[in-house]
Design an enzyme around this catalytic site. Structure first.
Site, PDB file in Angstrom:
ATOM      1  N   CYS A 401      14.816 123.091  63.222  1.00 55.48           N
ATOM      2  CA  CYS A 401      13.552 122.369  63.377  1.00 55.48           C
ATOM      3  C   CYS A 401      12.500 122.819  62.368  1.00 55.48           C
ATOM      4  O   CYS A 401      11.698 122.004  61.896  1.00 55.48           O
ATOM      5  CB  CYS A 401      13.023 122.524  64.795  1.00 55.48           C
ATOM      6  SG  CYS A 401      12.725 124.229  65.308  1.00 55.48           S
ATOM      7  N   HIS A 445      10.401 125.706  69.219  1.00 53.71           N
ATOM      8  CA  HIS A 445      10.475 124.472  68.445  1.00 53.71           C
ATOM      9  C   HIS A 445       9.332 124.451  67.434  1.00 53.71           C
ATOM     10  O   HIS A 445       8.341 125.167  67.573  1.00 53.71           O
ATOM     11  CB  HIS A 445      10.380 123.268  69.397  1.00 53.71           C
ATOM     12  CG  HIS A 445      10.765 121.967  68.770  1.00 53.71           C
ATOM     13  ND1 HIS A 445      11.919 121.790  68.040  1.00 53.71           N
ATOM     14  CD2 HIS A 445      10.130 120.754  68.759  1.00 53.71           C
ATOM     15  CE1 HIS A 445      11.992 120.540  67.620  1.00 53.71           C
ATOM     16  NE2 HIS A 445      10.910 119.892  68.042  1.00 53.71           N
ATOM     17  N   ASP A 461       7.476 114.457  65.453  1.00 46.56           N
ATOM     18  CA  ASP A 461       8.574 115.427  65.556  1.00 46.56           C
ATOM     19  C   ASP A 461       9.740 114.936  64.710  1.00 46.56           C
ATOM     20  O   ASP A 461      10.563 114.137  65.172  1.00 46.56           O
ATOM     21  CB  ASP A 461       9.009 115.593  67.009  1.00 46.56           C
ATOM     22  CG  ASP A 461       9.929 116.791  67.196  1.00 46.56           C
ATOM     23  OD1 ASP A 461      10.436 117.319  66.189  1.00 46.56           O
ATOM     24  OD2 ASP A 461      10.154 117.194  68.355  1.00 46.56           O
TER      25      ASP A 461
END
Length: 642
Positions: A401, A445, A461
């Site tokens: 991520c 994250h 995202d």
């Protein structure tokens, strides 16, 4: 083969149980010295040379004290004090022989058990120490008894005494006045680990993901929370040097923020992570932790790094608008890119901007690029070079991520769209037994935020474009099968048991470790508002203790509950019964010695037998006679025929 004396085992066994948890925190040499001391105490060599070891013990005490001081630079406090206590306890073990010494060792052992909680307050540790306390009590019963007790009987009596003390202990726990704040610096949280940091580079979040440790638990006041919407906000990163993202050190006044929709109320129990971040989901307007403060980027920080478990209530909105007007200085910071790095990514972003696309369209183009090109979501990306974003976007296309969030933010800035990176946690695991969310370090994250006119900062995202299952179902669903082994995930059939244990453990954290002044006040107010005052607590404590002790006394003094006499007493009763046949009866207040003198005056022909039996009985019942003399007492009384 050496034969161990029962008294020695009752000395060493409980001490071993008390010291085992301490070995996790003590210096290795102290643990080794304690082990050697216990082995020496049960060895035949000790019994042969016990009387000549005084000088050796003195030398060991002085050298051990010096060693503790060199190790900890102090002889006091939770480190030096406990280390010194362990060493001195083992040295005391080497000179312990009689009942008095055993009593002292037991009392020191109880204290040693309590020092374990300085380092480790987990429920499993408490259960272990409860067993150790029971064994200590059993050893006290066994060694202070005038007659030998089987180990099962001693353990049963020890457990009975512990159970009898529990009601009073519970009363003290609930009603004894609590401090307004914990004893700072004394209790140390064993589970403290590194959590989110104030920087992010390729690989930093993926390393954190490998930990199964719990970051925090969240208990929502309302049901039906969608885990996909839970973005737990941590550090916001603005500055990029070509490799690493950092928080800005520029102080900014609080920016405009507008909550939208309905608020959410939830309580977070944050585990110690040695970081100042207080994770919150959404726009939080209230965090009731003393010293907590909010930054202009919606970060919430504690007054100091969190080194012990914290519990705080939050009111927040998952939908909000923040900073609809961006100042020139903040805009420049959100567009800044280091010179000489990642020319390919900068050229791609500028090309999108040159095509006349709106900021929303540019963001969609970047997400489409991630979806349509052969990108892979993995915990094992290859090492990137000096131009890390270019290597990721155009060569490896394998990352976690932080790779996607960082590359997306660089593309946005290159296209003239203000952007920044946000790190935190996403989603979590719902525990249906306790009805709360468990957020682990593996839920860490990173995502991006872009600034849009009249909308302010909007979350994007990019990981969801490559691995939508990561957001929908959690980290394990988003990873390829080859990477799942790196997470150390439990077997599916263990999951119900795991959640049940977490529920029990969370109750321990909330109602035992977290039973502070505020929680005590709330509980007592429910029982009776008059109990919340100091006077009310003390009076109720005294009244409750009187009722408990009175009830226990009545139970123990009930004729049906009278304890059976021990073996020397039973044998002596048989001796008295045989004398009674001759007309000699022992008075209720007459001691054994007085009765023996009176019996000899009336039956001088029995003087030798009466004196021998009385002497043996008195030694076994009230003195320190060897238990081997019990057989001799039994033989004399069996042959006693007045």
């Amino acid at each position: 083969m050496a034969k161990f004396e029962p008294g020695t085992l009752w000395l060493v066994g409980p001490l071993l149980l008390a010291l085992l948890p301490q070995t996790l925190f003590l210096p290795v040499w102290i643990s080794a010295a304690a082990a050697l001391g216990m082995v020496w105490r049960i060895s035949p060599v000790w019994r042969k040379n016990a009387s000549s070891q005084r000088l050796l013990r003195l030398v060991l005490a002085l050298s051990g004290t010096l060693g503790v001081f060199i190790e900890h630079h102090t002889l006091f406090g939770p480190q030096g004090g406990v280390s010194l206590l362990v060493l001195m306890t083992v040295l005391k073990l080497l000179e312990s022989e009689g009942r008095r010494d055993h009593l002292v060792m037991t009392l020191v052992g109880y204290f040693l058990l309590m020092t374990t909680f300085i380092h480790d307050q987990r429920l499993l540790t408490a259960l272990w120490l409860a067993v150790a306390a029971t064994v200590f009590t059993a050893s006290l019963v066994a060694t202070q008894s005038s007659a030998p007790l089987p180990w099962r009987t001693a353990l049963k009596l020890g457990g009975s005494l512990i159970l009898q003390a529990l009601p009073l202990a519970l009363l003290l726990f609930v009603l004894f006045p609590r401090l307004h704040s914990p004893i700072g610096g004394l209790i140390q949280t064993r589970q403290a680990q590194t959590g989110l940091s104030d920087s992010m580079s390729p690989g930093s979040v993926s390393q954190l993901i490998r930990s199964d440790a719990i970051a925090f638990r969240a208990d929502f006041a309302s049901a039906g929370i969608d885990g996909r919407a839970l973005y737990w906000r941590g550090p916001v990163l603005w500055q990029y040097d070509g490799q690493t993202w950092h928080r800005t050190g520029t102080a900014v006044e609080k920016v405009a923020a507008e909550p939208l929709g309905q608020p959410l109320n939830y309580t977070i129990t944050l585990e110690a992570d040695n970081q100042p971040w207080l994770p919150v989901a959404g726009l939080a307007t209230h965090v009731n932790l003393p010293g907590a403060h909010e930054t202009a980027d919606l970060e919430w920080l504690a007054a100091r790094p969190v080194q012990e478990r914290q519990r705080y209530e939050v009111q927040a909105w998952l939908d909000y608008r923040i900073e609809p007007t961006l100042s020139p200085a903040r805009r420049a910071l959100a567009l800044d890119l280091p010179r000489g790095f990642n020319p390919g990514a900068i050229a791609l972003g500028r090309r999108w901007a040159g095509e006349g696309r709106s900021p929303q369209a540019i963001a969609e183009a970047a997400l489409a690029y991630f979806r349509e090109q052969p990108f892979h979501y993995t915990l094992n990306p290859p090492t990137l070079g000096a131009n890390a974003v270019d290597d990721f976007l155009f060569a490896s296309r394998r990352g976690f991520c932080e790779h996607y969030a960082g590359a997306f933010t660089v593309l946005m800035r290159a296209a003239g769209v203000p952007a920044r990176v946000v790190t935190g946690y996403q989603g979590g695991e719902y525990n249906p037994i306790g009805k709360y969310w468990i957020v682990r370090q593996r839920d860490a994250h990173a995502w991006a935020e872009i600034w849009l006119a009249n909308q302010g900062w909007v979350r994007v995202d990019p990981t969801a474009a490559v691995a939508p299952n990561r957001i929908e179902l959690g980290i394990e669903a988003g990873l390829p099968d080859t990477d799942k082994s790196l997470l150390n995930l439990p077997a599916a059939w263990l999951q119900p048991l795991r959640l049940t244990w977490d529920f029990v453990n969370n109750g321990w954290n909330q109602w035992v470790l977290g039973y502070d002044f505020e929680r005590q006040q709330r509980l007592l107010n429910v029982l009776s508002p008059s109990l919340t005052s100091l006077r009310g607590m003390l009076w109720s404590l005294l009244a409750g203790a009187a009722i408990l002790l009175g009830g226990l006394s009545l139970l123990l003094l009930h004729p049906g509950q009278q304890p059976k006499p021990d073996r020397p007493a039973r044998l002596y009763a048989r001796f008295l019964h045989r004398l009674a046949r001759t007309g000699l009866h022992k008075g209720p207040a007459e001691g054994p010695s007085d009765f023996a003198r009176r019996a000899i005056r009336h039956r001088p022909q029995l003087a030798r037998e009466i004196e021998a039996i009385t002497s043996l009985y008195a030694g076994l019942r009230y003195g320190h006679a060897p238990q081997a003399q019990l057989a001799e007492l039994q033989r004399l009384i069996r042959n006693f025929r007045p």
